[in-house]
Design a protein around this motif. Structure first.
Motif, mmCIF file in Angstrom:
data_model
loop_
_atom_site.group_PDB
_atom_site.id
_atom_site.type_symbol
_atom_site.label_atom_id
_atom_site.label_comp_id
_atom_site.label_asym_id
_atom_site.label_seq_id
_atom_site.Cartn_x
_atom_site.Cartn_y
_atom_site.Cartn_z
ATOM 1 N N LEU C 31 0.867 -1.186 0.000
ATOM 2 C CA LEU C 31 0.000 0.000 0.000
ATOM 3 C C LEU C 31 0.904 1.238 0.000
ATOM 4 O O LEU C 31 1.873 1.306 0.744
ATOM 5 C CB LEU C 31 -0.893 -0.001 1.243
ATOM 6 C CG LEU C 31 -1.940 -1.121 1.292
ATOM 7 C CD1 LEU C 31 -2.607 -1.167 2.673
ATOM 8 C CD2 LEU C 31 -2.988 -0.923 0.205
ATOM 9 N N ASN C 32 0.577 2.203 -0.839
ATOM 10 C CA ASN C 32 1.458 3.362 -1.015
ATOM 11 C C ASN C 32 1.002 4.611 -0.260
ATOM 12 O O ASN C 32 1.730 5.590 -0.189
ATOM 13 C CB ASN C 32 1.553 3.736 -2.498
ATOM 14 C CG ASN C 32 2.032 2.578 -3.333
ATOM 15 O OD1 ASN C 32 3.086 2.013 -3.052
ATOM 16 N ND2 ASN C 32 1.246 2.185 -4.324
ATOM 17 N N GLY C 33 -0.226 4.570 0.240
ATOM 18 C CA GLY C 33 -0.802 5.791 0.821
ATOM 19 C C GLY C 33 0.037 6.364 1.940
ATOM 20 O O GLY C 33 0.422 7.527 1.913
ATOM 21 N N LEU C 73 -5.116 5.567 3.033
ATOM 22 C CA LEU C 73 -5.626 6.360 1.907
ATOM 23 C C LEU C 73 -6.405 5.484 0.924
ATOM 24 O O LEU C 73 -7.457 5.883 0.416
ATOM 25 C CB LEU C 73 -4.443 7.014 1.185
ATOM 26 C CG LEU C 73 -4.767 7.974 0.049
ATOM 27 C CD1 LEU C 73 -5.423 9.238 0.582
ATOM 28 C CD2 LEU C 73 -3.500 8.333 -0.728
ATOM 29 N N GLU C 74 -5.894 4.282 0.706
ATOM 30 C CA GLU C 74 -6.533 3.379 -0.258
ATOM 31 C C GLU C 74 -7.922 2.958 0.213
ATOM 32 O O GLU C 74 -8.755 2.551 -0.610
ATOM 33 C CB GLU C 74 -5.667 2.134 -0.461
ATOM 34 C CG GLU C 74 -4.355 2.393 -1.212
ATOM 35 C CD GLU C 74 -3.196 2.816 -0.322
ATOM 36 O OE1 GLU C 74 -3.436 3.164 0.863
ATOM 37 O OE2 GLU C 74 -2.047 2.797 -0.796
ATOM 38 N N GLY C 77 -11.094 5.502 -1.012
ATOM 39 C CA GLY C 77 -11.667 5.570 -2.349
ATOM 40 C C GLY C 77 -10.638 5.170 -3.380
ATOM 41 O O GLY C 77 -9.499 4.853 -3.054
ATOM 42 N N THR C 78 -11.067 5.174 -4.619
ATOM 43 C CA THR C 78 -10.180 4.797 -5.717
ATOM 44 C C THR C 78 -10.085 5.946 -6.697
ATOM 45 O O THR C 78 -10.805 6.938 -6.582
ATOM 46 C CB THR C 78 -10.724 3.570 -6.458
ATOM 47 O OG1 THR C 78 -11.989 3.943 -7.033
ATOM 48 C CG2 THR C 78 -10.923 2.394 -5.524
#
Lengths: 438, 754, 154
Positions: C31-33, C73-74, C77-78
Motif C-alpha cells: 500500500l502506497n498511501g 488512503l486506499e 476511495g479509488t
C-alpha cells in the motif's frame, strides 16, 4: 420542628450579625478611576523592563485564552474549587484595566484587591506578588498600559457557594496571606537574594511546586516538596527531587530557558510555558533563580552524579535487540510496544544524529513518585512553542489502549529505574486521556 | 575585475526596450522568438535547438495515441500537465489522447536540468512548435492520402477533416511513415483566440493518482526481488572511518550484506524496517574521527567577507557613482544557510545487471546524472540509464542525485538485485546541499524630485551550483569511496539567470547604477548548491526592502515610488493589479501591530513579472509575525494553465514565508545540528495566511516566461516592509525570528503604535 | 503472528511484532498511501486512521493492533471513485508534489468523522501536526472546508 425552626432563625440572625461585622471589616475602598495614560508618559526603558518582568511573572499564561489576544483574559484556571477566568489586563477602559491608576494596580498586586475594592481570588498569586517592589510594579504597569487595548469581557468565576462571594476571601487572607515586600536575607549573597526575590515574588514557583492544604493555600512548612499544576505533577525542587543525577546550576538555568539538557531533557506540560517566557528575560535573572532554587537541595554530589549517569548507560534500550524483544504474543507486552513506538528515538546509539532525547533512566518523569507526568507525556506528547525549535514527540493517546499504555508505563518504570511500580496508573491514564494536550 | 553585464545581449538595452516582448503578444501565430542566442543546430524553439527532430518530442502510434517526450521532470510543479496542454492544442488532439513521458536517458530529449523556472521556455516552447509542425505535416500527408489540396483540410481531435465528410485519423496517416523529420524554422501555431486546451484550468494529470495511493513515487517502486538499503553517513563531511566491526550486524534478522568500501558503509536487508534496525546497529559499530572543519555559526558573515572573491561589475548605468552632496540612504541585508527540506527524504532504486546499470531517480537532471555516475563508477555512458520517477518536491539540488549515487554504488556491489535506498530524515536534513549565506549592501540617493539618482549595490555570495555535471566530486557519496572524490566544485551561472547575483540588478529604470558582485571562489566549508530562486531570494529581499527605505526617504507611498521608477507596461500591470486587488490605496488605517507591505520583481530580470502585497500582524508579546493576507499578481507570458500558475505562486509565498520567519541551518564546528523538523522548524498551519490570492495576467501568444520561482524573492521583502509599517522596525537579517522581532520591538527604534 | 485489519481486509503480518505499521503497510501489503517522511512522528506523512483517529503509522508497533481497524488512503476511495475528502482535494487541485497529501487527507478524514461541522479555526488547529513543504496549505484548508461543506450539504 418548631424548635428546629427557632435554631435556624437564631443561626440566621447570628450569621447576619457576624456578616455585617465581617462586611464592615472586610470592605475595602475603591480607588478612583483615571483616564488611560498616554503611551508617551512611559519611558522606553520602563516599558522594556516591564516586558521582562511580565515574562518573569508569566502573566500572559493565565491572562490570555488559547488563540486569544495577548493579556485580554479569559483563560480558564482550573482550581480544586472551580474555574476562575484570568482577567483582562489590557488597557481597555471598560473590560480591562484602562481606568486603573498605578496605585490601583499596585494595590491589586500587593493586596489582592480590584480597583473597585473587590477581593481577587488567590488563583491570582498576590500572595507572592505582594513581595514585588514598587519600582518593578511601576514598570509592569508601564508595559501593560502600552499594550493594545482589547475589548473582552471575561466570564465570571464558576465557583460554588460560599466561594462565589468574593468577600469570603478576606477571611482566607486573614488565615493565609502575609502582606509585605521581599526582605533580603543578609546571610546570603546578592544572586541568591535576587533569585529568591524572583522565585518567591513574581515567579510564584511555589504556586505549583509546594503542596497545597485543603483551602488551596500553600503548605509553607513543606517547602518545595512538589505539587500539582493543570493535571501535571510539579516535581519537588528540594532534596526529594526525583532526578537521579540532581541538578547543576548551568543545567537548571539552561532547562529554565527551554534548552534541551542532556540529563534532564526539556520542560513539558505547564512548565514548558514557563520556560518559553524565561527564554525572554535576561540570563542573569535565570541564573539567580537557579542559584536560589538549587539552595533548596536538588543537587547531588559529583560521584553520585557520575554513578547515576553510568548506571543509565547500562539501562539504555539497545536497538540491536529491538527485534528480539521478548515478545510474548500479547498486545500488552510493554517491551514490544517500546521497541516499535518509542525506540525510533529512545534508543542507545552512539552516532545517532538527531536531537537526543533524555536518557529515560535519568528522567524526572520516570523517577517521579507518581505516574502522572509519564502518562501525560505518553498520552499527549511533547511539542515546542509555535515556530520554535525543540524536541517533538507525538502523543500516543489515540494509539495505545489504556491497557497497552499501562503496560508501557510499567515496562519503562521497571526497565529504566528498577524502582517499584506506581500505584493508580489506571487512574492517571484515564484522567490524562480526558484532558486536552498541552 | 571584469565587466560581465554585456555578454550575450545587453541587459540595459533589453530593459529599455522591454516593449520588444510585448510586440510578440501583438502578433499571434508568429513563431516564438524565445531565444536570441545562436543555437547549435536546430530551429530557435526552446530546447528544440539541441534536439531538432520532431520524433524526439512526439510519437504517434497506429491507434492514434500520442506520446509526448519531454526531458523535463515533473517535480510537483505541474509541468507535465502544461506541456500536455501545449501538445494537445497544437496537435489538435484531446487531452486524453496524449500520454506524457518525462525525463529519461532511455527515451526523452536531453533538456539538462529541470530548474530555474525554465521548463516552459525550454520544453514548452519546443513541444508547442513541434506539435504545430507535426500537425501541419499530418495534414500534408492526409492531403496526399485523400488526394485533395491540403488547404482544404484541417485537424480536429486527432482526425484530419476536409470537405464532403472526407477524413483521416492520425493513426491511419502515420501507418508506414516515419516521423523522423527535422523541424522547420517556422511553425503554423494555433492562435490564442482558437485555444481549446491552452489557457484553461486543466486539472493536473498526476493529482488523482497521488491522492488515491497509486505507485507514483520512486519511493513506491517494488520490482521483484528488491532489497532495502540504508547508508551510514559519517558524523560530518570530513570524518574518516577509524574502525567498524560488521560481523554482528551481518547476522541481524533480514540482513543480506554490509557494503564497506573505503569510508563508505551501508547495509542491505530484505525488509525496510530490518534495514533501519541494522543501520542503527551499524552506526553504533562504526567509529569515526571528525575534525573541527566547519565555521562557527555566529561568524558566517565575517567569513563571507574574509574569503577570496572574484569581483565583477554586473550593472553600470551612467557614471555609476553616487551624486555628491545628497543624503545617502544605506542598508545591509543578510541571509543565513537555508535548506530545501523535502518532506519525503530522497530515494532511488538501482539495478546492476550484465554490466548495465539502470537507476530510477527523482533527480532534476537525468542526463547530467548519468554522466556523473559514469565518472564515479568508471563506466561507459551507454551502459547507464537514468529514468526519472517522481519523488517528494525538491526545490533545487537536494539529496536526489546523491541517493541515486548511493543506489548505484550498492547495486554494483550486489549485482542482479534491484536496490532501493531510502535516506533517513537526518540524512536529508544533514547532508543535502544548502543555499549559500549572502550579504548585500545597498546605498542610494534621491534627486529633488524624489527620484533615485544613485544606486550602489554590492553583494557577497558563494556558488549556487554544485550540481553533478559530469564530475563525481559533486556526488557526496563518492567522497567516501576508496577513490576519494571531492571536494565538490561550484561555479558561476551566467547572467541574466545568474547565481548569487540573480536579480542583483534592479529591474527599475534607473539612470545611474553600480552593482558589484563579490563571487566567493573559495572552499565551501558547508555543502551548498542550488536552492529555489538562488541569489534571487536575498537580492529581491534587499532591493525591494531598499526601495521601501528610499520611498520613505522620498516621503512617497511605496507603490507609487515603484511606479515612478518603472516604465515597462507589463511591470506596471502586475504592480497595479496586486495593489488594486489588495486595496492598497483605499485601505483604512490598521489596528496596532498590523501592517502592509509591497514588493515587486521581474524574475531573473528577463522572465516573469511578479508583484506581492501582504498584510501581517505581530504578536506584541512573543514577536511572532503572521501573514494574514497575501495578494499577488503574476505575468508569466502566455498562461497555459492559470490554476497551475496560481498553485506555484501560492506555494512560493507560503514556502518563502516559512524561510523568512523560521529558517536557519544550525551547526557547530564539527557537525550540522539541523537534523530533523524539531531542530529545523518550518511553517505549520498556525502560520498560514488566512487568504492567499494570486491573479494571473495572461499574455496570449507571448513567450513563456516561467513561473515556479518568481514569488520567492518578493515575499521576505513584502513581509519586512509590512513589519516596518506595523512597528517602525526595519529587519534586514533573515530570518525574522520571533525572538529578534521581540527584542527589536522593545528597543529604541520601535514606534509605539498602541 | 499478528493479524491486522486494514481497509476492511485481514492480513497476517510476517514482520516482527515490533515493526511499525508503516513498513508492514508498504512492504508486505504494498500500500502506497502512508509515506515515510521522518520516522519520528514530526511530519504526519505516514498518517493513517486507527479506528477513526489519525495516528502516525511510523511509530505504531503492529503488536498493539490486533483486533483494531486501520484505514489507509486506499481505504477511502479509488481513482475512479474517490472518497469525499479525496474528491474535495482533487476539486481544489490541492497538491503540488503531493507527498504530504495522503497524510493530510487522512488527518482531515479523522476530523470530519469526529466533527462534521468544524470551524476554520478548528480545521487549522487540527492540521497542525502535519507538515507540507510545497506551500499547498491554503488549498489544503480549502479542500477540508469543501469536504465538510459537501458533507453538511452547505
Amino acid at each position: 420542628m418548631a424548635r428546629f425552626g427557632r435554631i435556624i432563625v437564631g443561626l440566621v440572625a447570628i450569621v447576619i450579625v457576624v456578616g455585617i461585622g465581617f462586611w464592615a471589616w472586610a470592605s475595602e475602598p475603591a480607588i478612583d478611576p483615571v483616564s488611560r495614560p498616554a503611551a508617551g508618559q512611559f519611558s522606553k526603558a520602563s516599558i522594556a523592563k516591564g516586558a521582562e518582568l511580565a515574562a518573569l511573572g508569566n502573566c500572559q499564561a493565565c491572562h490570555t485564552r488559547p488563540n486569544g489576544k495577548a493579556y485580554a483574559g479569559g483563560y480558564p484556571v482550573e482550581t480544586p474549587f472551580g474555574t476562575i477566568y484570568g482577567s483582562n489586563i489590557t488597557p481597555d477602559p471598560d473590560t480591562g484595566i484602562g481606568k486603573w491608576s498605578e496605585a490601583a494596580f499596585r494595590r491589586s498586586m500587593h493586596e489582592g484587591l480590584r480597583r473597585d475594592g473587590g477581593h481577587l481570588y488567590p488563583a491570582f498569586p498576590y500572595t507572592h506578588f505582594t513581595k514585588v517592589s514598587d519600582a518593578d510594579i511601576k514598570d509592569i504597569y508601564a508595559f501593560l498600559m502600552t499594550r493594545p487595548a482589547v475589548h473582552n469581557t471575561v466570564p465570571s468565576p464558576d465557583l460554588p457557594f460560599p466561594l462565589d462571594i468574593r468577600m469570603v476571601m478576606a477571611g482566607w487572607n486573614l488565615l493565609f496571606f502575609h502582606e509585605g515586600r521581599y526582605q533580603p536575607d543578609g546571610s546570603q549573597n546578592a544572586a541568591w537574594n535576587h533569585g529568591a526575590y524572583i522565585a518567591e515574588g513574581l515567579g510564584h514557583c511555589a504556586a505549583c511546586h509546594v503542596p497545597m492544604n485543603m483551602f488551596g493555600a500553600e503548605k509553607t512548612d513543606k517547602g518545595y516538596a512538589g505539587g500539582n499544576a493543570a493535571g501535571w505533577h510539579a516535581p519537588a525542587l528540594d532534596k526529594s527531587s526525583p532526578s537521579p543525577v540532581g541538578w547543576t546550576k548551568d543545567e537548571l538555568a539552561g532547562y529554565l530557558r527551554g534548552d534541551m539538557t542532556p540529563h534532564h531533557g526539556v520542560a513539558a506540560g505547564p512548565m514548558a510555558d514557563v520556560t518559553k517566557v524565561l527564554a525572554e528575560v535576561p540570563h542573569a535573572d535565570v541564573e539567580a533563580l537557579s542559584t536560589y532554587i538549587l539552595s533548596k537541595g536538588a543537587t547531588k554530589p559529583a560521584d553520585a552524579r557520575k554513578a547515576a549517569i553510568a548506571d543509565a548507560g547500562k539501562k539504555s534500550f539497545q536497538v540491536t535487540t529491538a527485534q528480539k524483544a521478548n515478545f510474548k504474543g500479547s498486545a500488552k507486552d510493554g517491551e514490544a510496544i517500546f521497541a516499535g513506538a518509542c525506540a525510533s528515538c529512545h534508543f542507545d546509539g552512539g552516532s545517532q544524529p538527531f536531537y537526543r532525547p533524555v536518557d529515560l533512566s535519568l528522567s524526572s518523569a520516570v523517577n517521579a513518585p507518581n505516574a502522572t507526568n509519564l502518562v501525560q507525556i505518553i498520552t499527549h506528547g511533547v511539542k515546542p512553542a509555535a515556530g520554535g525549535s525543540g524536541p517533538i514527540m507525538p502523543g500516543f493517546g489515540d494509539v495505545l489502549t489504556d491497557d497497552q499504555t499501562a503496560s508501557l508505563v510499567g515496562y519503562v518504570r521497571k526497565h529504566f529505574t528498577g524502582k517499584p511500580a506506581w500505584d493508580h496508573v489506571d487512574k492517571a491514564i484515564s484522567t490524562s486521556k480526558e484532558t486536552a494536550g498541552q | 575585475m571584469t565587466i560581465r553585464g554585456d555578454r550575450g545581449f545587453s541587459r540595459r538595452s533589453f530593459l529599455k526596450g522591454s516593449g520588444l516582448v510585448v510586440s510578440f503578444a501583438l502578433l499571434p501565430g508568429v513563431a516564438f522568438a524565445q531565444d536570441k542566442t545562436d543555437g547549435p543546430k536546430g530551429p530557435p524553439f526552446g530546447d528544440m535547438k539541441s534536439t531538432p527532430y520532431l520524433d524526439s518530442w512526439i510519437g504517434i502510434d497506429e491507434s492514434g495515441k500520442v506520446t509526448i517526450f519531454s526531458g523535463k521532470a515533473e517535480l510537483g510543479q505541474g509541468i507535465m500537465t502544461a506541456l500536455m496542454q501545449c501538445a494537445a492544442e497544437q496537435l489538435a488532439v484531446t487531452p486524453d489522447q496524449v500520454r506524457m513521458e518525462m525525463a529519461s536517458t532511455a527515451s526523452t530529449p536531453d533538456e539538462g536540468y529541470t530548474a530555474g523556472s525554465n521548463s516552459m521556455a525550454g520544453s514548452g516552447t519546443a513541444i508547442l512548435n513541434a506539435a504545430a509542425q507535426m500537425r501541419t505535416i499530418l495534414i500534408g500527408w492526409a492531403a496526399d492520402d485523400l488526394g485533395v489540396d491540403k488547404t482544404t483540410l484541417h485537424a480536429e481531435n486527432g482526425v484530419v477533416k476536409g470537405d464532403g465528410g472526407k477524413s483521416r485519423a492520425y493513426g491511419d496517416i502515420v501507418k508506414g511513415r516515419s516521423l523522423h523529420v527535422e523541424a522547420d524554422g517556422t511553425s503554423d501555431l494555433i492562435p490564442p483566440d482558437r485555444y481549446k486546451v491552452m489557457g484553461k484550468n486543466h486539472p493536473r494529470l498526476d493529482i488523482p493518482a497521488k491522492l488515491t495511493g497509486a505507485p507514483i513515487y520512486v519511493q513506491d517502486m517494488r520490482p521483484d526481488g528488491m532489497l532495502h538499503a540504508r547508508v551510514v553517513r559519517p558524523p560530518s563531511y570530513t570524518s574518516t572511518l577509524q574502525s567498524v566491526d560488521t560481523a554482528a550486524v551481518s547476522k541481524m534478522p533480514g540482513v543480506v550484506k554490509v557494503v564497506h568500501e573505503g569510508d563508505y558503509l551501508a547495509v542491505v536487508a530484505k525488509g525496510e524496517y530490518q534495514a533501519i534496525v541494522a543501520l542503527r546497529a551499524l552506526q553504533e559499530a562504526a567509529k569515526w574521527q571528525t575534525p573541527k572543519a566547519l565555521p562557527k555559526e555566529s561568524t558566517i558573515y565575517d567569513m563571507l567577507k574574509s574569503m577570496k572573491t572574484d569581483d565583477s561589475v554586473i550593472d553600470k548605468r551612467g557614471d555609476g557613482t553616487l551624486p555628491e552632496g545628497r543624503p545617502v540612504v544605506s542598508a545591509t541585508y543578510r541571509r543565513p544557510y537555508m535548506m530545501h527540506g523535502a518532506i519525503g527524504p530522497s530515494c532511488a532504486v538501482a539495478e546492476f545487471t550484465n554490466g548495465k546499470l539502470t537507476v530510477w531517480t527523482h533527480s532534476q537532471g537525468v542526463f547530467p546524472l548519468r554522466k556523473t555516475l559514469a565518472d564515479m563508477l568508471s563506466m561507459p555512458l551507454d551502459a547507464i540509464d537514468c529514468i526519472q520517477v517522481e519523488g517528494s518536491g525538491c526545490y533545487g539540488h537536494n539529496g536526489a542525485d546523491d541517493v541515486a549515487a548511493d543506489a548505484a554504488i550498492i547495486a554494483r556491489a550486489m549485482p542482479d538485485k534491484p536496490i532501493r535506498v531510502q535516506w533517513m530524515r537526518e540524512d536529508e536534513h544533514g547532508w543535502e546541499p544548502y543555499g549559500s549565506p549572502m550579504i548585500a549592501e545597498a546605498k542610494g540617493t534621491l534627486d529633488d524630485d524624489g527620484r533615485i539618482s544613485g544606486w550602489n549595490y554590492e553583494l557577497w555570495s558563494m556558488t549556487f551550483s554544485t550540481r553533478p555535471g559530469g564530475s563525481a566530486n559533486n556526488l557526496m557519496p563518492a567522497w567516501y569511496l576508496p577513490k576519494k572524490f571531492g571536494p565538490p566544485k561550484g561555479g558561476q551561472i551566467p547572467l541574466p539567470g545568474g547565481g548569487g547575483d540573480r536579480n542583483a540588478i534592479p529591474t527599475y529604470d534607473l539612470a545611474n547604477t553600480h552593482v558589484l558582485y563579490h563571487y566567493i571562489d573559495g572552499p565551501m566549508p558547508i555543502r551548498i548548491s542550488a536552492l529555489r530562486s538562488l541569489g534571487g531570494y536575498l537580492n529581491t529581499f534587499a532591493v525591494e526592502s531598499f526601495m521601501d527605505e528610499m520611498a520613505l526617504a522620498a516621503k512617497t507611498d511605496p507603490v507609487a515610488f515603484r511606479l515612478k521608477h518603472v516604465k515597462d507596461p507589463r511591470a506596471r500591470d502586475v504592480i497595479e493589479m496586486a495593489a488594486g486587488k489588495f486595496g492598497w490605496k483605499k485601505a483604512e488605517k490598521l489596528p496596532p501591530y498590523r501592517g502592509r507591505g509591497f514588493a515587486y520583481v521581474r524574475y531573473e530580470t528577463v522572465k516573469a513579472y511578479c508583484a506581492l502585497a501582504v498584510e501581517i500582524e505581530v504578536d506584541p508579546v512573543s514577536g511572532q509575525i503572521r501573514v494574514r493576507r497575501a495578494v499577488a499578481a503574476i505575468d508569466s507570458g502566455n498562461a497555459v494553465n492559470p490554476n497551475g500558475i496560481q498553485n506555484q505562486i501560492e506555494g512560493c509565498i507560503i514556502q518563502a514565508t516559512s524561510w523568512s520567519l523560521h529558517e536557519r541551518v544550525a551547526f557547530t564546528e564539527t557537525e550540522i545540528m539541523s537534523r530533523d523538523w524539531s531542530s529545523y522548524p518550518i511553517l505549520r498551519f498556525d502560520g498560514v495566511p488566512d487568504s492567499v490570492e494570486v491573479h494571473v495576467i495572461d499574455r496570449p501568444g507571448a513567450p513563456f516566461l516561467g513561473t515556479g520561482e518568481a514569488g520567492m524573492g518578493p515575499t521576505p521583502a513584502a513581509i519586512a516592509n509590512a513589519l516596518y509599517d506595523a512597528t517602525g522596525l526595519r529587519m534586514r537579517d533573515l530570518p525574522f525570528h520571533a525572538e529578534a522581532v521581540r527584542t527589536a520591538m522593545l528597543g529604541p527604534d520601535a514606534k509605539t503604535k498602541a | 503472528m499478528i493479524t491486522l485489519t486494514v481497509n476492511g481486509k485481514t492480513h497476517q503480518a510476517e514482520s516482527d511484532p515490533t515493526t511499525p505499521l508503516l513498513y508492514v503497510l508498504r512492504d508486505e501489503m504494498k500500500l502506497n498511501g502512508a509515506k515515510y517522511g521522518c520516522g519520528l512522528g514530526q511530519c504526519g506523512s505516514c498518517t493513517v486512521l486507527l479506528e477513526d483517529k489519525p495516528v502516525f503509522s511510523c511509530q505504531i508497533p503492529i503488536s498493539v493492533l490486533e483486533g483494531r481497524k486501520v484505514t489507509t488512503l486506499e481505504g477511502l476511495g479509488t481513482i475512479d471513485e474517490p472518497g469525499r475528502v479525496q474528491k474535495a482535494f482533487i476539486d481544489e487541485q490541492a497538491a503540488q508534489c503531493g507527498y504530504c497529501i495522503a497524510g493530510m487527507i487522512m488527518r482531515s478524514e479523522g476530523l470530519l468523522r469526529r466533527n462534521a461541522f468544524p470551524s476554520d479555526a478548528e480545521i487549522r488547529d487540527w492540521m497542525q501536526p502535519n507538515l507540507c513543504r510545497c506551500g499547498t496549505h491554503s488549498r489544503i484548508l480549502k479542500a477540508v472546508r469543501r469536504a465538510a461543506n459537501a458533507e453538511s450539504g452547505a
